[in-house]
Every structure is written in C-alpha cells, then in structure tokens.
Design a protein around this motif. Structure first.
Motif, PDB file in Angstrom:
ATOM      1  N   ARG A  50       0.852  -1.197   0.000  1.00 46.36           N
ATOM      2  CA  ARG A  50       0.000   0.000   0.000  1.00 46.36           C
ATOM      3  C   ARG A  50       0.884   1.242   0.000  1.00 46.36           C
ATOM      4  NH1 ARG A  50      -3.910  -0.597   4.881  1.00 46.36           N
ATOM      5  NH2 ARG A  50      -2.668   1.220   5.195  1.00 46.36           N
ATOM      6  N   GLN A  63      -2.724  -0.278  -4.195  1.00 47.74           N
ATOM      7  CA  GLN A  63      -2.642  -1.636  -3.644  1.00 47.74           C
ATOM      8  C   GLN A  63      -1.760  -2.446  -4.577  1.00 47.74           C
ATOM      9  OE1 GLN A  63      -4.124  -2.874  -0.862  1.00 47.74           O
ATOM     10  NE2 GLN A  63      -5.123  -0.954  -0.372  1.00 47.74           N
ATOM     11  N   SER A 105      -5.384   1.496  -7.926  1.00 47.03           N
ATOM     12  CA  SER A 105      -5.418   2.675  -7.062  1.00 47.03           C
ATOM     13  C   SER A 105      -6.754   3.385  -7.179  1.00 47.03           C
ATOM     14  CB  SER A 105      -4.284   3.641  -7.437  1.00 47.03           C
ATOM     15  OG  SER A 105      -4.509   4.183  -8.711  1.00 47.03           O
TER      16      SER A 105
END
Length: 119
Positions: A50, A63, A105
């Motif tokens: 992250r 991610q 994202s």
C-alpha cells in the motif's frame, strides 16, 4: 505533507490503474489526455504493497505496489483515459509489456487540488 522528490528507475515497468468513482477524482479524469507525460511521487509507503502517490495534485492510494520509497518519483504516460485511467511508466520496451506490474489505485477523498490549496 512535504516530500523531497528523488528520481527512481524502477527495475520493472508499472501500470497504475486508477479506479473511477463518481465524486472522487472527476477533476483528475477531466484534466488528462492520452499520451500525456507526467511525474508521480511516492508520498508515503504504508507497507504491504500500500502506497500513497501524488499525481497532478491528487493523492492516489495504491494496492499491490512495488517496494517504492518515500520521495521517489518516476515518469508516467497516460495510456488510457478509461475508465479506468491507466498510467504507464515510461521506462519500458515492447518486450517489457509481457511482465508489467499492475497497481490498482483510487483517488483519496479530500486529497485533490482543492484540499491542497486550503493548507
């Protein structure tokens, strides 16, 4: 959040797929055009893939990101306006397209240009 930008050459090309959500990031989608080149900066690495990125005044939460460090920056090109918006790292060859790391994202609420202007 002040972050000193350092240039980085990723060992693997990256595609950043920005999910469209009504009300979030519409200004980002409206402000880009296919083929446009810009810079992405790692605002904060939160661990476990992250990462918070800054692109054109917007904060993106990702991610599945590679091991980027805070302050690193790299060039991206708008590959597709979408939705989803697809940003591709510029350090790639045709052969690299077979082994691209795709990062999902989304625009962070309150992380746009208007939020930055109020600080």
């Amino acid at each position: 959040m002040a972050v000193a930008a350092k240039s980085v050459t990723s060992t693997r090309p990256v595609d950043i797929r920005v999910r469209f959500e009504p009300g979030l990031g519409m200004a980002l989608y409206a402000s880009v055009a296919p083929g446009e080149v810009g810079s992405v900066t790692v605002a904060r690495n939160l661990g476990r893939g992250r990462v918070m990125l800054r692109y054109r005044g917007f904060t993106l939460m990702t991610q599945g990101a590679p091991d980027w460090r805070d302050g690193e920056s790299f060039s991206v090109v708008v590959k597709e306006v979408g939705p989803p918006l697809l940003l591709a790292s510029t350090n790639r060859t045709a052969k690299d397209d077979q082994r691209v790391t795709t990062v999902d994202s989304a625009v962070v609420p309150g992380g746009g240009e208007s939020a930055e202007a109020g600080r």
